[in-house]
Structure formats: C-alpha cells, structure tokens
Write an enzyme that holds these catalytic residues in place. Sequence first.
Site, short mmCIF file in Angstrom:
data_model
loop_
_atom_site.label_atom_id
_atom_site.label_comp_id
_atom_site.label_asym_id
_atom_site.label_seq_id
_atom_site.Cartn_x
_atom_site.Cartn_y
_atom_site.Cartn_z
CB CYS A 115 -0.91 0.02 1.21
SG CYS A 115 -2.01 -1.39 1.23
CG HIS A 262 -3.36 3.39 0.85
ND1 HIS A 262 -3.75 2.86 -0.36
CD2 HIS A 262 -3.50 2.38 1.77
CE1 HIS A 262 -4.09 1.59 -0.18
NE2 HIS A 262 -3.96 1.28 1.09
CG ASN A 292 -6.83 -1.04 -0.11
OD1 ASN A 292 -5.94 -0.78 -0.91
ND2 ASN A 292 -6.61 -1.27 1.17
O1 UT7 Z 1 -4.48 -1.01 2.77
C1 UT7 Z 1 -3.55 -1.54 3.66
C2 UT7 Z 1 -3.93 -1.38 5.04
N1 UT7 Z 1 -5.21 -1.96 5.31
C3 UT7 Z 1 -6.01 -1.39 6.16
O2 UT7 Z 1 -5.71 -0.36 6.69
C4 UT7 Z 1 -7.30 -2.10 6.51
C5 UT7 Z 1 -7.53 -2.03 8.00
N2 UT7 Z 1 -8.64 -2.80 8.50
C6 UT7 Z 1 -9.93 -2.63 8.11
O3 UT7 Z 1 -10.20 -1.88 7.22
C7 UT7 Z 1 -11.00 -3.35 8.88
O4 UT7 Z 1 -10.45 -4.01 9.98
C8 UT7 Z 1 -11.82 -4.36 8.02
C9 UT7 Z 1 -12.69 -3.62 7.04
C10 UT7 Z 1 -10.88 -5.30 7.29
C11 UT7 Z 1 -12.72 -5.22 8.91
O5 UT7 Z 1 -13.59 -4.39 9.65
P1 UT7 Z 1 -13.73 -4.60 11.22
O6 UT7 Z 1 -14.68 -3.60 11.67
O7 UT7 Z 1 -12.36 -4.55 11.82
O8 UT7 Z 1 -14.37 -6.03 11.31
P2 UT7 Z 1 -13.80 -7.37 12.02
O9 UT7 Z 1 -12.69 -7.97 11.24
O10 UT7 Z 1 -13.57 -7.08 13.46
O11 UT7 Z 1 -15.05 -8.34 11.92
C12 UT7 Z 1 -16.28 -8.03 12.60
C13 UT7 Z 1 -17.28 -9.11 12.26
C14 UT7 Z 1 -16.77 -10.53 12.47
O12 UT7 Z 1 -17.86 -11.32 12.92
P3 UT7 Z 1 -18.03 -11.65 14.50
O13 UT7 Z 1 -16.77 -12.38 14.89
O14 UT7 Z 1 -18.16 -10.33 15.18
O15 UT7 Z 1 -19.25 -12.49 14.51
C15 UT7 Z 1 -16.39 -10.98 11.08
O16 UT7 Z 1 -16.45 -12.39 10.93
O17 UT7 Z 1 -17.66 -9.04 10.88
C16 UT7 Z 1 -17.46 -10.32 10.25
N3 UT7 Z 1 -17.03 -10.08 8.87
C17 UT7 Z 1 -17.89 -9.89 7.86
N4 UT7 Z 1 -19.23 -9.88 7.82
C18 UT7 Z 1 -19.81 -9.64 6.62
C19 UT7 Z 1 -15.76 -9.95 8.39
N5 UT7 Z 1 -15.79 -9.70 7.07
C20 UT7 Z 1 -17.10 -9.65 6.72
C21 UT7 Z 1 -17.76 -9.42 5.51
N6 UT7 Z 1 -19.11 -9.41 5.51
N7 UT7 Z 1 -17.10 -9.16 4.36
#
Ligand code: UT7
Length: 335
Positions: A115, A262, A292
Amino acid sequence: MYTSKIIGLGKYVPDNVVTNDDLSKMMDTNDEWIQERTGIKERRWAEKSKGETTTTMGVKAAKIAIERAGIDKDEIDFIVFATLSPDYYFPGPGVFVQEALDIKTVGAIDIRNQCSGFIYALSVADNFIKAGMYKNILVIGAELHSYGLDKTTRGRGISVIFGDGAGAVVLSRSENDKGILSTHLHSQGKYADELVLKAPGMGNRWVSDIVADNDPDDVSYYPYMNGQFVFKNAVVRFSEVINEGLHSNNLSVSDINMLIPHQANLRISQFIQRKFKLNDSQVYNNIQRYGNTTAASIPIALTEAWEEGKISEGDLVVLAAFGSGFTWGSSIIRW
Ligand code: UT7
C-alpha cells in the site's frame, strides 16, 4: 540541486464494476456491512478474457500520463513500477512497460512496498532526479487483486476490500522551488505477518511440496490480514508520517490544500480528517468506487483530483500511505 515535479498524470480502471451485492452472491456478506465498515460501494475487477494484467493496466495509465506530460516516450529516462501483484514472480512489471511502450532500453525498477508502494516509488524517482541522474521518470502504481482473492466466505474479511486499477505520473526535473518538497519512508517488519501473502515464497516451503500437496485448505496463496490490528496501526502511522512531512518543511496542517490518503478504508481517511480538522474539500476519497487498490490508490486518486480541478498551481498536496510490511510514508508536494 534540482527538484522534481509531476508533469503528467493518468489512470486506468477496468470496465467491469463489481458491486457489494455481486459479492454477496459469492460469499456470506452484504452491502450494509461493507459500506458501514469500509465505505466501499463497488470496485473494478479486471477481466481475464480481455487479457488484462497489472502490466496492461499500468501501461494504459502510463500512456495517458506521458501524453499529458507533453513529452515523447523516448524522453523517458527511467521506469519505476510499484505493485504487490506482478504478472510474473520474476521479472517484475517494469521491463514489460519498457517493451509495451517501446521505450529505449532505459532502466526499470520494481518496488515491492504494497500500500505504500507508490510513495516509495515516488521517493526513488524524486531522488534520482534530485541527484541529477535522470530528467523524466515514469512512475506507475498498478494492482490486480481480483485474480488472487479467496472469493468464498473464508476470505470475506479481505476480499471485499480490494479492487484493481492503475495510476501513473511522469516526474520531471524542475529548476524552481515547486514540486516534491520531501518524502518520508518507514518500515516495521515485526508486523509483517499481520498483512501478508505467503506463497509463492522461498522462505516458506519448497514450491515442489506445495504443488505436490495440492491441499484445498492451503490458504498461503491468499492474502491474510489481521484487520483490526492493521486498522489501529494505520491511524497512528498515517498521522505520524503526515506530521513528520509537514514539520520537516516548516509547514503546518493549516497549509494543506489537498490530502490524498492511500484508500485503505473510508473510516481511516475520516479519522485522519477529523484529527487534523480538515474540511471535506481538503481530503480526496474515491474508495467508494474503487475499493482499496493498494499501490494504485494514490496515483488514481491524485489523477482524479487533478482532473476534477481540485488541485491548483501552488497548492500544498500531501500524500500518505500505510500498509503491509508494515510500511508507511508521506510525500509533501508544492504543486
Ligand atoms: O491497505 C492496507 C492497510 N489496510 C487497512 O488499513 C485495513 C484495516 N482494516 C480494516 O479496514 C477493517 O479491519 C476491516 C474492514 C478489514 C474489517 O472491519 P472490522 O470492523 O475490523 O471487522 P472485524 O474484522 O472485526 O469483523 C467483525 C465481524 C466478524 O464477525 P463476528 O466475529 O463479530 O461475529 C467478522 O467475521 O464481521 C465479520 N465479517 C464480515 N461480515 C460480513 C468480516 N468480514 C465480513 C464481511 N461481511 N465481508
């Protein structure tokens, strides 16, 4: 000493629009979750049937940048190509650009900083120009994620975020005080495994064993991200490296005309905007439309901001990125 200035910009994104609803037909996800957590409404995915690759997209963006720069391809002295998704394991895409654009046999270098790749690429090009070695450098950031994502529910935490596309600039020698004022680069390998694609890699396993295993549960060929951990580090490092860039030029936040972060996650951009108390017209986001695109996200956004007339002569433009490595960086530009 010379400075370097962006004299041409271009972008290319595939025609194929993939909406959040389209993704929900492939995996257990939904439009509401994706928009709420990331801001993304749709992304572009390249089409294999059209022969699209990271290089072909980069070449299309580069042609536009060269044309807008008003120079001939034979005036390009060097090629810098940033990507984490090269067409081949080796050689990297820089040489394919040299061939596709029928540029003289100038040097071509590939940047592997995910990135932050475009900021690293810009920094390399800027310093070659500042040293007087080259006059016009083609800098490309291009990414093709969609061929390599796990499009099942297992991969939903990462696959809904990434999109394909390319951006390019021509960086040229300038003898006035406008152009790239400075670039700032960082890395922290301690967290390499938090956002990673392990295979194919020679540090992991014998490639012949991977092939022989043919294990459907082997996820080493898919990207992995510890999303929340990456998010928490991103907001800290983005802020730090923007401040570092401003301070090193005796500038302050109030001097920023346009911040192009980014496009990792809209919530990260909004957090930084609030932290620096910038208004909507001072921050450019297009993650809603493209997802992204890692190394391509900044040059695509920069090109669009410029095309939309949001960047004017004399403006202070700040670019900042954070991602896998971890690596992060910023560039402070007097347009
Ligand atoms: O570009 C390089 C750098 N990258 C970044 O900066 C990205 C940084 N991270 C993020 O953008 C976020 O962490 C994400 C968008 C990847 C994820 O969002 P989050 O709010 O951190 O969600 P999470 O991973 O904590 O997941 C929350 C819940 C989980 O379910 P439970 O365990 O709470 O039941 C996941 O299993 O959401 C679930 N989940 C989804 N649900 C529907 C994870 N992905 C999905 C999905 N659709 N695509």
